[in-house]
Design a protein around this motif. Structure first.
Motif, PDB file in Angstrom:
ATOM      1  N   ILE A 200       0.841  -1.304   0.032  1.00 13.65           N
ATOM      2  CA  ILE A 200      -0.116   0.124   0.114  1.00 13.65           C
ATOM      3  C   ILE A 200       0.941   1.239  -0.275  1.00 13.65           C
ATOM      4  O   ILE A 200       1.696   1.331   0.833  1.00 13.65           O
ATOM      5  CB  ILE A 200      -0.933   0.076   1.039  1.00 13.65           C
ATOM      6  N   ASN A 201       0.489   1.961  -0.890  1.00 12.84           N
ATOM      7  CA  ASN A 201       1.550   3.495  -1.345  1.00 12.84           C
ATOM      8  C   ASN A 201       0.308   4.512  -0.710  1.00 12.84           C
ATOM      9  O   ASN A 201      -0.736   4.430  -1.193  1.00 12.84           O
ATOM     10  CB  ASN A 201       1.667   3.548  -2.596  1.00 12.84           C
ATOM     11  N   TYR A 202       0.474   5.403   0.246  1.00  9.50           N
ATOM     12  CA  TYR A 202      -0.181   6.508   0.629  1.00  9.50           C
ATOM     13  C   TYR A 202       0.159   7.772   0.249  1.00  9.50           C
ATOM     14  O   TYR A 202       1.156   8.374   0.016  1.00  9.50           O
ATOM     15  CB  TYR A 202      -0.170   6.336   2.282  1.00  9.50           C
ATOM     16  N   ARG A 203      -0.934   8.315  -0.153  1.00 10.86           N
ATOM     17  CA  ARG A 203      -0.801   9.880  -0.577  1.00 10.86           C
ATOM     18  C   ARG A 203      -0.889  10.770   0.589  1.00 10.86           C
ATOM     19  O   ARG A 203      -1.748  10.585   1.401  1.00 10.86           O
ATOM     20  CB  ARG A 203      -2.103  10.355  -1.629  1.00 10.86           C
ATOM     21  N   MET A 208       7.742  14.663  -0.169  1.00  8.49           N
ATOM     22  CA  MET A 208       8.563  15.227  -0.903  1.00  8.49           C
ATOM     23  C   MET A 208       8.109  15.518  -2.438  1.00  8.49           C
ATOM     24  O   MET A 208       8.436  16.431  -3.100  1.00  8.49           O
ATOM     25  CB  MET A 208       9.996  14.283  -0.789  1.00  8.49           C
ATOM     26  N   SER A 209       7.390  14.423  -2.851  1.00  8.33           N
ATOM     27  CA  SER A 209       7.367  14.629  -4.420  1.00  8.33           C
ATOM     28  C   SER A 209       5.908  15.593  -4.523  1.00  8.33           C
ATOM     29  O   SER A 209       6.144  16.371  -5.313  1.00  8.33           O
ATOM     30  CB  SER A 209       6.702  13.570  -4.905  1.00  8.33           C
ATOM     31  N   GLY A 210       4.936  15.569  -3.624  1.00  7.06           N
ATOM     32  CA  GLY A 210       3.803  16.273  -3.807  1.00  7.06           C
ATOM     33  C   GLY A 210       4.072  17.828  -3.498  1.00  7.06           C
ATOM     34  O   GLY A 210       3.479  18.833  -3.838  1.00  7.06           O
ATOM     35  N   ALA A 211       5.096  18.016  -2.694  1.00  7.71           N
ATOM     36  CA  ALA A 211       5.386  19.480  -2.249  1.00  7.71           C
ATOM     37  C   ALA A 211       6.291  20.040  -3.353  1.00  7.71           C
ATOM     38  O   ALA A 211       6.629  21.176  -3.133  1.00  7.71           O
ATOM     39  CB  ALA A 211       5.930  19.564  -0.849  1.00  7.71           C
ATOM     40  N   LYS A 215      10.290  20.656  -9.247  1.00 10.08           N
ATOM     41  CA  LYS A 215      11.278  20.048  -9.280  1.00 10.08           C
ATOM     42  C   LYS A 215      11.408  18.537  -9.744  1.00 10.08           C
ATOM     43  O   LYS A 215      12.259  17.972 -10.360  1.00 10.08           O
ATOM     44  CB  LYS A 215      11.911  19.840  -7.668  1.00 10.08           C
ATOM     45  N   CYS A 216      10.286  17.731  -9.641  1.00 11.21           N
ATOM     46  CA  CYS A 216      10.117  16.614 -10.008  1.00 11.21           C
ATOM     47  C   CYS A 216      10.139  16.785 -11.690  1.00 11.21           C
ATOM     48  O   CYS A 216      10.761  15.863 -12.170  1.00 11.21           O
ATOM     49  CB  CYS A 216       8.723  15.994  -9.656  1.00 11.21           C
ATOM     50  N   TYR A 217       9.353  17.700 -12.179  1.00  8.68           N
ATOM     51  CA  TYR A 217       9.326  17.894 -13.732  1.00  8.68           C
ATOM     52  C   TYR A 217      10.816  18.286 -14.163  1.00  8.68           C
ATOM     53  O   TYR A 217      11.116  17.665 -15.116  1.00  8.68           O
ATOM     54  CB  TYR A 217       8.502  18.901 -13.881  1.00  8.68           C
ATOM     55  N   GLN A 218      11.614  19.032 -13.420  1.00 13.24           N
ATOM     56  CA  GLN A 218      12.777  19.272 -14.053  1.00 13.24           C
ATOM     57  C   GLN A 218      13.681  18.333 -13.977  1.00 13.24           C
ATOM     58  O   GLN A 218      14.432  18.032 -14.830  1.00 13.24           O
ATOM     59  CB  GLN A 218      13.267  20.370 -13.020  1.00 13.24           C
ATOM     60  N   ALA A 219      13.636  17.523 -13.013  1.00  5.10           N
ATOM     61  CA  ALA A 219      14.510  16.364 -12.982  1.00  5.10           C
ATOM     62  C   ALA A 219      14.079  15.402 -14.130  1.00  5.10           C
ATOM     63  O   ALA A 219      14.920  14.647 -14.388  1.00  5.10           O
ATOM     64  CB  ALA A 219      14.334  15.671 -11.249  1.00  5.10           C
ATOM     65  N   ARG A 308      -4.854  22.368 -14.462  1.00  2.00           N
ATOM     66  CA  ARG A 308      -3.544  22.982 -14.113  1.00  2.00           C
ATOM     67  C   ARG A 308      -3.494  23.469 -12.806  1.00  2.00           C
ATOM     68  O   ARG A 308      -2.763  24.151 -12.450  1.00  2.00           O
ATOM     69  CB  ARG A 308      -3.272  24.410 -15.212  1.00  2.00           C
ATOM     70  N   LYS A 309      -4.290  22.729 -12.075  1.00  2.00           N
ATOM     71  CA  LYS A 309      -4.282  23.077 -10.524  1.00  2.00           C
ATOM     72  C   LYS A 309      -3.116  22.120 -10.130  1.00  2.00           C
ATOM     73  O   LYS A 309      -3.124  21.025 -10.215  1.00  2.00           O
ATOM     74  CB  LYS A 309      -5.571  22.698  -9.768  1.00  2.00           C
ATOM     75  N   MET A 310      -2.094  23.156  -9.455  1.00  2.00           N
ATOM     76  CA  MET A 310      -0.862  22.259  -8.990  1.00  2.00           C
ATOM     77  C   MET A 310      -1.127  21.488  -7.645  1.00  2.00           C
ATOM     78  O   MET A 310      -1.927  22.100  -7.027  1.00  2.00           O
ATOM     79  CB  MET A 310       0.329  23.368  -9.122  1.00  2.00           C
TER      80      MET A 310
END
Length: 310
Positions: A200-203, A208-211, A215-219, A308-310
């Motif tokens: 089980i992965n939790y949102r 780190m990724s959600g906030a 940076k995720c897109y740039q990486a 486009r809601k971030m």
């Protein structure tokens, strides 16, 4: 019987570790070792880990989860390793399923299907299902096309170390899992997938990724950019270009027009966008690739701003 270690990179994870470690203790077949890498936490992460019987390795300088995974993999002596995020959970069947694979001439990496739930409400958001046939047939293409997270994998430790483990370059920090699985595939490691759900992965708000979506897109752009120049990736440039077209849209949505332009230009140097991108966009790309991304973003903001809601 081959041995399996549960390896948990953790930073200030005291609030979440009990759930994961209880689920580790509840396995129908136990892990042989459980280790937590305490990445210079300022809370009592290490104490909580020890309370649940885990062994603790503490870093002297905060280096991030990739460095922690490499350190743990080098430290243990089990035949197989499973990384798990401190804020997620194992179902009781994980080790039992893993041992079944290990006993049957397994690939170097086995991916396990998982449930994605909201941490606050426990609402089921999705179920991730991996395609065993596609993985086994062409792991490089699959790793480029798909997001493979580290908490769903079982890795042959010797093969992991031989391939060099995780890269710790800060430029790919927020997309290190994609880079890692592509790297493993390019080093010739074989892949497979278990179809029974066992994780089980939790949102979690503020993760780190959600906030750090930008940076995720740039990486992700950086990972794809580097692939273009790798000889082993030349047979997969169409797949890389498709990712670059998609990343360009995400970068534009986040307001990073500089990297969006670079992504578009690099993608166009390889191929036109495929049919999944829409006829109008593909026509605009044929006229002016960079202008196309501006026009598409303007249309989305004007007609479908909810996208486009971030």
């Amino acid at each position: 019987m081959s041995t399996i270690a549960l390896l948990i990179p953790a930073w200030n994870a005291a609030a979440y570790l009990p759930r994961l470690l209880r689920s580790a203790q509840a396995q129908s077949v136990p892990f042989d070792q459980i280790w937590v890498y305490d990445d210079c936490s300022t809370d009592n992460t290490a104490d909580v880990a020890r309370e649940f019987g885990a062994q603790v390795m503490r870093g002297e300088v905060n280096k991030g989860c990739s460095a922690g995974k490499n350190a743990l993999a080098a430290r243990v002596d089990c035949d197989w390793i499973h990384f798990h995020d401190a804020d997620d959970e194992l179902l009781p069947n994980f080790v039992e399923l893993a041992q079944r694979w290990i006993k049957s001439n397994p690939p170097d990496i086995v991916l396990f299907n998982y449930l994605y739930r909201d941490n606050d409400t426990n609402e089921l958001l999705m179920q991730r299902v991996f395609d065993h046939e596609a993985l086994a047939a062409d792991p490089i293409r699959y790793a480029i096309q798909e997001q493979i997270n580290p908490f769903c994998g079982l890795y042959r430790r010797e093969a992991y170390l031989r391939a060099g483990g995780y890269d710790v370059d800060p430029l790919i920090l927020y997309n290190e899992d994609v880079a890692f699985h592509i790297k493993m595939a390019m080093h010739g490691l074989s892949f497979g997938a278990e179809q029974e759900v066992s994780l089980i992965n939790y949102r979690i708000n503020g993760s780190m990724s959600g906030a750090n979506k930008l940076k995720c897109y740039q990486a992700h752009f950086e990972v794809m950019r580097r692939l273009v120049h790798q000889p082993k990736a030349h047979a997969y440039l169409i797949d890389v270009a498709d990712k670059l077209w998609r990343v360009a849209g995400l970068l534009a949505a986040a307001g990073d027009w500089s990297n969006a332009r670079h992504s578009v230009q690099l993608a166009r140097s390889i191929s036109m966008p495929n049919r999944t991108h829409g006829l109008i966009f593909r026509c605009l790309v044929g006229i002016h690739p960079v202008l196309a991304i501006y026009v598409r973003e303007w249309l989305i903001l004007a007609l479908k701003p909810s996208l486009r809601k971030m």
